[in-house]
Enzyme design. Sequence first.
Site, short mmCIF file in Angstrom:
data_model
loop_
_atom_site.label_atom_id
_atom_site.label_comp_id
_atom_site.label_asym_id
_atom_site.label_seq_id
_atom_site.Cartn_x
_atom_site.Cartn_y
_atom_site.Cartn_z
N ASP A 120 0.85 -1.20 0.00
CA ASP A 120 0.00 0.00 0.00
C ASP A 120 0.88 1.24 0.00
O ASP A 120 1.64 1.47 0.95
CB ASP A 120 -0.88 -0.04 1.26
CG ASP A 120 -2.04 0.94 1.19
OD1 ASP A 120 -2.19 1.61 0.16
OD2 ASP A 120 -2.80 1.02 2.18
N ASP A 121 0.83 2.03 -1.07
CA ASP A 121 1.58 3.28 -1.18
C ASP A 121 3.09 3.09 -1.33
O ASP A 121 3.86 4.02 -1.07
CB ASP A 121 1.34 4.19 0.04
CG ASP A 121 -0.05 4.80 0.07
OD1 ASP A 121 -0.91 4.33 -0.67
OD2 ASP A 121 -0.27 5.73 0.86
N CYS A 124 -5.87 4.35 -3.75
CA CYS A 124 -6.16 2.98 -3.30
C CYS A 124 -7.45 2.39 -3.86
O CYS A 124 -7.43 1.37 -4.55
CB CYS A 124 -6.23 2.93 -1.77
SG CYS A 124 -4.83 3.65 -0.93
N LYS A 172 -5.87 -5.50 3.79
CA LYS A 172 -6.71 -4.35 3.42
C LYS A 172 -7.69 -4.69 2.31
O LYS A 172 -7.34 -5.36 1.34
CB LYS A 172 -5.79 -3.20 2.99
CG LYS A 172 -6.51 -2.01 2.40
CD LYS A 172 -5.53 -0.90 2.08
CE LYS A 172 -6.21 0.25 1.34
NZ LYS A 172 -5.34 1.42 1.19
N HIS A 204 -10.85 -2.06 1.43
CA HIS A 204 -11.12 -0.70 0.95
C HIS A 204 -11.98 -0.67 -0.30
O HIS A 204 -11.80 0.17 -1.19
CB HIS A 204 -9.81 0.06 0.72
CG HIS A 204 -9.96 1.54 0.94
ND1 HIS A 204 -8.96 2.45 0.64
CD2 HIS A 204 -10.99 2.29 1.42
CE1 HIS A 204 -9.37 3.68 0.92
NE2 HIS A 204 -10.60 3.61 1.40
N HIS A 210 1.38 2.37 4.28
CA HIS A 210 0.49 3.53 4.39
C HIS A 210 0.69 4.18 5.76
O HIS A 210 0.91 3.49 6.75
CB HIS A 210 -0.96 3.05 4.24
CG HIS A 210 -1.95 4.14 3.95
ND1 HIS A 210 -2.30 5.11 4.87
CD2 HIS A 210 -2.70 4.40 2.84
CE1 HIS A 210 -3.20 5.92 4.34
NE2 HIS A 210 -3.46 5.52 3.11
N ASP A 247 -0.07 -0.91 -5.00
CA ASP A 247 -1.32 -0.45 -5.62
C ASP A 247 -1.13 0.84 -6.41
O ASP A 247 -1.92 1.13 -7.32
CB ASP A 247 -2.44 -0.31 -4.58
CG ASP A 247 -2.11 0.63 -3.43
OD1 ASP A 247 -0.96 1.12 -3.35
OD2 ASP A 247 -3.00 0.85 -2.58
N HIS A 248 -0.13 1.62 -6.09
CA HIS A 248 0.21 2.84 -6.83
C HIS A 248 1.52 3.38 -6.28
O HIS A 248 2.16 2.74 -5.44
CB HIS A 248 -0.90 3.89 -6.75
CG HIS A 248 -1.38 4.16 -5.35
ND1 HIS A 248 -0.61 4.81 -4.41
CD2 HIS A 248 -2.53 3.83 -4.72
CE1 HIS A 248 -1.27 4.88 -3.27
NE2 HIS A 248 -2.44 4.29 -3.43
N LYS A 288 1.63 9.44 -5.62
CA LYS A 288 0.25 9.07 -5.28
C LYS A 288 -0.70 10.25 -5.55
O LYS A 288 -0.41 11.39 -5.23
CB LYS A 288 0.18 8.69 -3.81
CG LYS A 288 -1.22 8.39 -3.29
CD LYS A 288 -1.19 8.01 -1.83
CE LYS A 288 -2.59 7.76 -1.29
NZ LYS A 288 -2.58 7.32 0.13
#
Length: 583
Positions: free
Chosen positions: A36-37, A76, A135, A137, A291, A343-344, A368
């Site tokens: 994540d991130d 996300c 996660k 989301h 994150h 994810d990014h 992001k």
Amino acid sequence: MERYLLMALTSSLFWNMFGLGAAMDSKPNILLFLADDLGIGDIGCYGNNTIRTPNIDHLAREGVKLTQHIAAASLCTPSRAAFLTGRYPIRSGMASSNGYRALQWNAGSGGLPANETTFARLLQQQGYTTGLIGKWHQGVNCESFNDHCHHPLNHGFDYFYGMPFTLLNNCQENKPPELDVALQAKLWLYSQIIILAVLTLIAGKLTGLISIRWKIIACFTFVGGLFFISWYSSYGFVRYWNCILMRNHDVAEQPMTLERTASLMLKEAVSFIKRNRHGPFLLFVSFLHVHTPLFTTAKFLGKSHHGLYGDNVEEMDWMVGKILDSLEKQGLKNHTFTYFASDHGGHLEAQDGSAQLGGWNGIYKGGKGMGGWEGGIRVPGVFRWPGVLPAGTVIDEPTSLMDIYPTLVHLAGGTLPQDRVIDGRNLVPLLQGRAQKSEHKFLFHYCGSYLHAVRWHQKDSGTVWKAHYATPVFQPEASGACFGRGICPCFGDGVTHHDPPLLFNLSQDPSEANPLPADTEPLFDTVTRRIGKAVEEHRKTLTPVPQQLSPYNNIWKPWLQPCCGTFPFCWCDEENNKVHGML
């Protein structure tokens, strides 16, 4: 000589047809890691020599590394929707045309629509046991607190343990609030004005300076109280409403205890592999790392050269290693298709004073939240399947996180849905070396529901062109990020539109440092016209769908709140006796 060449070619063909083919006859287990991130420049195999990521690096050495792996969105919720469905998020209504670009509440009514078919659903139909750890989301409920219309178990997962939402600063008691900070400040101001007005009326009444009936003051006080309760009941208790852990449909921790979350996630992943070792299984490990608020266990604090962020990355890498070890202990390494990505891109604006709390995107501009710039969408992509995918391979072709969908369906022996557009492409031929070119000709880079850029892979020349129709306005101007806003917007005065578009040759300028001049670049008009035609053709494939991230869907609705007690008394700690000190 010709005879030996023919024999070699025949042998190679036989190996491709029967060696690799035989290995793929049985359905492999599938293990997916999604950070994540995480920035592409944060791990060793992508050039970082100061943050230690030995387990992810080892995974890359034993498999295939993609250098142009692209997320379908730079935030996300939409990126993960595209990953799960193989479709641009605008097709499922998971792309926003307003300021709310990701889901804001567990008790919101938006989420991944029930009519979207995830790869987990298709693998489930092929006999896979499917699990999601970490996660989600993608929403929880639609109309009641237990309809679970957006829940992982309603989207093809047999087992879920993790966070239905995402980490926030609100999840850690000593951190400043993160959710809707500007709106909360306004609401506090309005509340204070109302209180001041009530006190002024009372004082005026008591001193005889204001002629007003007590009933009017009481009514004004009542309305002011309702206003305060209406917003503080949500924003005042974010930690209880959003920072929760669920096991399947049940809330296991409310609020979650960050000190042991990593241990619980690791234990659950290892346990899932062990109890499904006879397979086939799909395990999606969706990390809460990296994150913010970057909660890191004591074992890793202060160990990296990059502060808390580096500590958090190294802890995540350690978790990857532990899960891979469990796979090997069960004798499943050679029969498991493993994938690692983010994810990014990294969050450049995440800071605590002078300390950087977001990732590094290497040579790539942006991060992001920026729908077009490479730093927001170019992510790590690592695959391993011993004996089937050639070890130590690097592929520079454009690929997408959406490609995981058709790739997994192919490996499982399933069939792609025929009633909808699937934007991903099967990567197996490219990963095995049987294909030299990506099947993607164009990739469309959205910021919310706004098309910011388009990538054209001109296959005859091998050139990758990219046209930017809109770019964020950096604050400060030369900072490369939107520090004044916290995250870059997709529309409005925070965006510059370009007509003609900014054009880059990514094959020669991957950092997007030098836009090609329209008046001197001989191919400018040809390339931009071809990309423009592709945009027209792409838009013809889009159909109107309900907007899952609308303001209404993104407001807190108490009747949708997951709760382990009797609402509003939501508090539980079922995991207290289940941690055995794995860290």
